[in-house]
Design a protein around this motif. Structure first.
Motif, PDB file in Angstrom:
ATOM      1  N   GLY A  80      -0.164   0.901  -7.289  1.00 40.75           N
ATOM      2  CA  GLY A  80       0.504  -0.025  -6.380  1.00 40.75           C
ATOM      3  C   GLY A  80       0.200  -1.473  -6.704  1.00 40.75           C
ATOM      4  N   ALA A  81      -1.051  -1.744  -7.076  1.00 40.14           N
ATOM      5  CA  ALA A  81      -1.422  -3.114  -7.446  1.00 40.14           C
ATOM      6  C   ALA A  81      -0.690  -3.547  -8.707  1.00 40.14           C
ATOM      7  CB  ALA A  81      -2.935  -3.207  -7.632  1.00 40.14           C
ATOM      8  N   SER A  85       1.112  -3.117  -2.017  1.00 37.65           N
ATOM      9  CA  SER A  85       2.518  -2.751  -2.233  1.00 37.65           C
ATOM     10  C   SER A  85       3.350  -3.022  -0.985  1.00 37.65           C
ATOM     11  CB  SER A  85       2.618  -1.281  -2.651  1.00 37.65           C
ATOM     12  OG  SER A  85       2.027  -0.437  -1.681  1.00 37.65           O
ATOM     13  N   SER A  86       2.786  -2.799   0.208  1.00 31.49           N
ATOM     14  CA  SER A  86       3.521  -3.089   1.447  1.00 31.49           C
ATOM     15  C   SER A  86       3.790  -4.578   1.582  1.00 31.49           C
ATOM     16  CB  SER A  86       2.735  -2.595   2.662  1.00 31.49           C
ATOM     17  OG  SER A  86       2.600  -1.191   2.644  1.00 31.49           O
ATOM     18  N   LEU A  87       2.820  -5.412   1.198  1.00 30.76           N
ATOM     19  CA  LEU A  87       3.018  -6.856   1.255  1.00 30.76           C
ATOM     20  C   LEU A  87       4.059  -7.301   0.241  1.00 30.76           C
ATOM     21  CD1 LEU A  87      -0.671  -8.079   1.693  1.00 30.76           C
ATOM     22  CD2 LEU A  87       1.135  -7.992   3.405  1.00 30.76           C
ATOM     23  N   ALA A  88       4.038  -6.679  -0.939  1.00 27.21           N
ATOM     24  CA  ALA A  88       5.050  -7.010  -1.943  1.00 27.21           C
ATOM     25  C   ALA A  88       6.441  -6.634  -1.447  1.00 27.21           C
ATOM     26  CB  ALA A  88       4.740  -6.293  -3.254  1.00 27.21           C
ATOM     27  N   ARG A 125       2.221  -2.415  -9.822  1.00 28.93           N
ATOM     28  CA  ARG A 125       3.637  -2.630  -9.501  1.00 28.93           C
ATOM     29  C   ARG A 125       3.831  -3.939  -8.746  1.00 28.93           C
ATOM     30  NH1 ARG A 125       5.142   3.578  -7.551  1.00 28.93           N
ATOM     31  NH2 ARG A 125       4.989   4.521  -9.635  1.00 28.93           N
ATOM     32  N   THR A 126       2.861  -4.288  -7.916  1.00 27.23           N
ATOM     33  CA  THR A 126       2.934  -5.570  -7.211  1.00 27.23           C
ATOM     34  C   THR A 126       2.922  -6.724  -8.203  1.00 27.23           C
ATOM     35  OG1 THR A 126       1.833  -4.672  -5.246  1.00 27.23           O
ATOM     36  CG2 THR A 126       1.763  -7.052  -5.544  1.00 27.23           C
ATOM     37  N   ARG A 127       2.055  -6.660  -9.189  1.00 23.98           N
ATOM     38  CA  ARG A 127       2.022  -7.706 -10.234  1.00 23.98           C
ATOM     39  C   ARG A 127       3.348  -7.790 -10.966  1.00 23.98           C
ATOM     40  NH1 ARG A 127      -1.263  -7.755 -14.752  1.00 23.98           N
ATOM     41  NH2 ARG A 127      -1.392 -10.013 -14.611  1.00 23.98           N
ATOM     42  N   THR A 128       3.962  -6.647 -11.200  1.00 25.19           N
ATOM     43  CA  THR A 128       5.192  -6.603 -11.997  1.00 25.19           C
ATOM     44  C   THR A 128       6.378  -7.192 -11.253  1.00 25.19           C
ATOM     45  OG1 THR A 128       4.391  -4.597 -13.104  1.00 25.19           O
ATOM     46  CG2 THR A 128       6.733  -5.089 -13.277  1.00 25.19           C
ATOM     47  N   VAL A 129       6.565  -6.797  -9.989  1.00 26.83           N
ATOM     48  CA  VAL A 129       7.769  -7.233  -9.267  1.00 26.83           C
ATOM     49  C   VAL A 129       7.684  -8.680  -8.805  1.00 26.83           C
ATOM     50  CG1 VAL A 129       8.277  -4.890  -8.501  1.00 26.83           C
ATOM     51  CG2 VAL A 129       6.944  -6.401  -7.025  1.00 26.83           C
ATOM     52  N   LEU A 130       6.465  -9.216  -8.666  1.00 31.24           N
ATOM     53  CA  LEU A 130       6.313 -10.598  -8.199  1.00 31.24           C
ATOM     54  C   LEU A 130       6.112 -11.585  -9.353  1.00 31.24           C
ATOM     55  CD1 LEU A 130       3.980 -10.077  -5.083  1.00 31.24           C
ATOM     56  CD2 LEU A 130       6.473 -10.286  -5.150  1.00 31.24           C
TER      57      LEU A 130
END
Length: 433
Positions: free
Chosen positions: A327-328, A386-389, A330-335
């Protein structure tokens, strides 16, 4: 109010004032009272709509599954006394993790948690340095005096509570280092230099513990933080290379294995033999010492977990680690190209959180730290990312999807068990030459 109570709970776990600063409080169930108040506050805020469950409550389901696995590990053996002794502690840690996953609903709260980790680690580091330099720290606590191989005496710094072991203290120092670079919303030269200064202090703290596990955590954290400089899509590949590289290095570990280290490897072998007798539900939560010679600790969080909870419980526990890192990432990737300052900070924090989790897990390979609060804190921190993203990218489907990620978690669990089994064999062969 719920966030304040959970924050206070975390502070007291680190600080342990009843053991040195306010001794008249020793024996009082302060943490139990706080967790009950936090649960009541959580229910009230949920009813008022001030708190909400995450959009994709996958992590909460995993925590509930881990809670059930701990209870089933005794039910499977019809051990009623073990079940009764397990309900309270496992329920407390499970409820707290769920609370943390729910209350960390904005980046500002994550920053406050990062500040807490760093300030508590710095306080412990000052205490450790005082022990190393003048022979005693806060509350007059003295370090452990050890006879070295050359008949010299050296000290190993300790703290209070769950950090009264030098290895656990070193693990805390190394795990907190990445958060030193996530204390401020904006990345400036001043914030970077402040992070470097705090890191230097924590590294000095690691050295005062003379902990091999702490050094392993420190090396892992440093390696992952270097990898974070590379494009985000490279991270899974580079982490895999690091994990396999550590396995390849096992045959070269003979020079670092003394009698104490080899005893630990022998215990892991014993644990594996016990695990084979009850592979599905394990021997029971908290029962590891009953099956190992000398009632010794596991000194390996992974071995401890699958021996006590079996494959069923280990799937949830290790699955949480995998999902948190996934999840961390994926967060880096989408943001990556997001314009909002908070989103850019969240992306940076996600990478640093991966470094903290990997450092903790690397040292946990040599420590019995499977069911302790710092591990749960990391579950809450990384599980909220991931929820914050998703809040910053409402047009996208949720980053995490249990139906899709189930197979990835299962493959990772199987790989980890094979990895641990092979590593134990290689470490034994390294010792025997």
């Amino acid at each position: 109010m719920t966030f304040f109570l959970t924050y206070l709970f975390m502070f007291l776990v680190f600080w342990r004032p009843q053991e040195w600063l306010l001794p008249f409080l020793y024996g009082w169930g302060i943490l139990d009272v706080i967790i009950v108040m936090a649960v009541l506050s959580f229910l009230m805020e949920m009813d008022q709509g001030r708190l909400k469950m995450p959009k994709e409550p996958m992590y909460i389901y995993m925590v509930i599954g881990l809670w059930a696995a701990a209870l089933i590990s005794h039910i499977a053996h019809t051990y009623f006394a073990g079940l009764l002794n397990t309900i309270a502690p496992v329920s407390k840690i499970s409820f707290f993790t769920i609370l943390l996953l729910c209350v960390l609903d904005n980046p500002s709260r994550l920053r406050k948690v990062a500040w807490l980790f760093v300030l508590m680690a710095v306080t412990m580091a000052v205490h450790a340095l005082l022990q190393d330099r003048q022979g005693f720290g806060f509350g007059g606590l003295q370090p452990i005096y050890v006879w070295g191989a050359n008949q010299e005496i050296y000290t190993r710094s300790v703290f209070f509570g769950i950090f009264e072991d030098p290895n656990d203290l070193a693990q805390m120092f190394a795990t907190s280092i990445p958060f030193c670079f996530a204390l401020f919303k904006r990345r400036t030269m001043l914030s970077f230099l402040a992070g470097c200064a705090l890191t230097w202090l924590l590294v000095e703290g690691v050295f005062t513990t003379h902990s091999r596990g702490g050094i392993v955590a420190l090396i892992t954290v440093s390696a992952v933080m270097i990898v974070l400089i590379l494009p985000a899509r490279w991270l899974p590949f580079m982490l895999t290379v690091m994990v396999i590289g550590a396995l390849v290095m096992c045959p070269l570990a003979a020079t670092f294995l003394d009698d104490s280290a080899h005893d630990r490897v022998a215990f892991w072998g014993e644990a594996n033999r016990v695990f084979k007798t009850t592979p599905v539900f394990g021997v029971g939560y908290g029962m590891f010492g009953e099956y190992i010679s000398g009632d010794r600790a596991a000194h390996n969080a992974f071995v401890l977990c699958y021996t006590e909870l079996g494959l069923f419980g280990y799937w949830f526990w290790f699955g949480l680690i995998v999902l948190c890192v996934m999840g961390a990432w994926r967060t880096r990737t989408v943001l990556l190209d997001h314009r909002i300052a908070e989103a850019r900070w969240l992306r940076q924090f996600a990478g640093l959180s991966i470094a903290a989790m990997m450092g903790y897990c690397a040292s946990a390979y040599f420590l019995s730290r499977a069911f302790v609060y710092p591990m749960l804190f990391l579950f809450g921190i990384l599980g909220s990312l991931s929820s914050l993203a998703d809040q910053f990218m409402p047009e996208r489907p949720p980053l995490m999807n249990m139906r899709k990620d189930f197979y990835l978690v299962t493959m990772a669990v199987v790989f980890s068990m094979v990895y641990i089994y092979v590593s134990i064999i290689l470490l034994n062969r390294a010792w025997m030459g």
